[in-house]
Design a protein around this motif. Structure first.
Motif, mmCIF file in Angstrom:
data_model
loop_
_atom_site.group_PDB
_atom_site.id
_atom_site.type_symbol
_atom_site.label_atom_id
_atom_site.label_comp_id
_atom_site.label_asym_id
_atom_site.label_seq_id
_atom_site.Cartn_x
_atom_site.Cartn_y
_atom_site.Cartn_z
ATOM 1 N N ARG A 138 0.825 -1.211 0.000
ATOM 2 C CA ARG A 138 0.000 0.000 0.000
ATOM 3 C C ARG A 138 0.857 1.257 0.000
ATOM 4 O O ARG A 138 0.513 2.259 -0.632
ATOM 5 N N GLU A 142 0.594 3.870 -3.072
ATOM 6 C CA GLU A 142 -0.162 5.083 -2.739
ATOM 7 C C GLU A 142 -0.026 6.193 -3.777
ATOM 8 O O GLU A 142 -1.033 6.820 -4.156
ATOM 9 N N GLU A 145 -2.307 5.444 -6.625
ATOM 10 C CA GLU A 145 -3.718 5.623 -6.280
ATOM 11 C C GLU A 145 -4.089 7.105 -6.208
ATOM 12 O O GLU A 145 -5.148 7.505 -6.691
ATOM 13 N N ASN A 148 -4.373 8.339 -9.589
ATOM 14 C CA ASN A 148 -5.315 7.539 -10.381
ATOM 15 C C ASN A 148 -4.640 6.955 -11.631
ATOM 16 O O ASN A 148 -5.137 7.081 -12.754
ATOM 17 N N PRO A 152 -6.214 -1.646 -10.661
ATOM 18 C CA PRO A 152 -5.665 -2.327 -9.484
ATOM 19 C C PRO A 152 -4.655 -3.420 -9.828
ATOM 20 O O PRO A 152 -3.634 -3.571 -9.156
ATOM 21 N N ARG A 155 -1.392 -1.765 -10.912
ATOM 22 C CA ARG A 155 -0.692 -1.200 -9.758
ATOM 23 C C ARG A 155 0.041 -2.284 -8.984
ATOM 24 O O ARG A 155 1.187 -2.084 -8.554
#
Length: 348
Positions: A138, A142, A145, A148, A152, A155
């Motif tokens: 995460r 980050e 995310e 954007n 998923p 990423r």
């Protein structure tokens, strides 16, 4: 694999770029008259500004595409504040920060958020810069995310690739920061900084909190990444021997100002400012015979307060060769030989 890079202009080689073995491009970052003052307030019910801490006080320098510019000086001279102000983590009090032709000091909102994709920071303390409640996956994902970028699945693939690229097991994504050593945490910080394929990375003393045995590994990793990805570094440090090994040019700071700026080899072989000479005299030399024969320059007194700097040259209270002009007039950073700038009345 997730592609986070955009189209860039064709590289134009600059004739004023530092002479090194690297492929140095055009000016990427142009800093002019950069100032960052922190207000000093007093009063119980009504707060009034009674002064200011002049952490950064009028910096002028360029950073060329593909180079590593070292920023050195003793603790409290404004190195870290300079890096944070360039990235707009602190908004400058005055001056311009021209990055890829755009003044970041005048950029706000969504436009500034988009520019942040191209510039990232590696922080000094790997123990404080990672959120202990977030997994490594995460933490590295980050930035993707926030901006954007990708799906998923893309990423996840990007995070695993980045961890592997910095020398960590890609299957560590579900582990937490406390399960890693200091060197491994700093590698996680480097992976996070690389997530969006930035152009400029400000490395704020990235090895000072690490064991000596680990420092060389992290420095070698940074060099490999620069060669592979074409990164540009502003490398903030106080270890002068490491700076000489890593940096193409070196800027020496004292009390919020740059006192000398030169190519690395030139600065170490021919330091002109008394403060630079004192710093380099403290660097250990491997040859015991040469170490025994050389003389140390011991500076007397303490560094003045940045809230009340001296009149004239900031270094005049500790300079062993100060003259009358040093106590009256502020010296100007002047080019005394090609690429070698000094701010000293005795030199210029």
């Amino acid at each position: 694999m997730l592609n986070t890079s955009g189209t860039t202009e064709k590289e134009v080689v600059s004739t004023s770029a530092p002479r090194t073995g690297k492929k140095i491009g055009k000016v990427l970052l142009k800093v002019r008259n950069l100032k960052k003052y922190f207000p000093i307030n007093s009063g119980f019910l009504i707060q009034r500004q009674t002064g200011a801490v002049k952490a950064v006080d009028g910096l002028d320098f360029d950073v060329f595409q593909g180079e590593t510019l070292g920023l050195v000086g003793e603790s409290g001279c404004g190195k870290s504040t300079t890096g944070r102000t360039i990235l707009q983590l602190y908004r400058p009090t005055e001056g311009t920060v021209d990055f890829e032709g755009k003044d970041l000091a005048k950029t706000q909102g969504e436009e500034l958020r988009k520019m942040r994709r191209k510039m990232q920071m590696i922080f000094q303390d790997p123990y404080a810069s990672l959120n202990p409640r977030m997994t490594v996956g995460r933490i590295v994902a980050e930035p993707l995310e926030v901006h954007n970028v990708g799906t998923p699945k893309e990423r996840t693939e990007r995070v695993q690739y980045l961890l592997e690229r910095v020398g960590l097991n890609p299957y560590y994504v579900n582990r937490y920061p406390h399960e890693f050593s200091g060197g491994q945490r700093q590698r996680i910080g480097i992976a996070r900084a690389l997530a969006l394929n930035p152009t400029l990375i400000v490395a704020d003393e990235p090895i000072s909190a690490l064991d000596v045995s680990i420092q060389a590994q992290v420095v070698n990793l940074l060099q490999d990444l620069q060669e592979e990805l074409g990164l540009t570094y502003l490398f903030i440090a106080h270890d002068l021997s490491m700076v000489r090994h890593l940096c193409d040019r070196v800027a020496v700071m004292y009390l919020g100002k740059i006192v000398e700026l030169a190519p690395s080899d030139e600065l170490y072989s021919n330091p002109l400012h008394p403060y630079t000479q004192a710093l380099l005299s403290a660097v250990p030399i491997p040859d015991p015979e040469e170490e025994r024969l050389r003389s140390r320059i011991i500076l007397k007194g303490d560094v003045p307060s940045p809230a009340n700097p001296p009149t004239g040259c900031n270094f005049n209270t500790r300079c062993p060769v100060a003259i009358n002009a040093c106590f009256k007039d502020e010296p100007v950073l002047t080019e005394v030989s090609p690429g070698h700038f000094v701010s000293c009345h005795r030199v210029s």
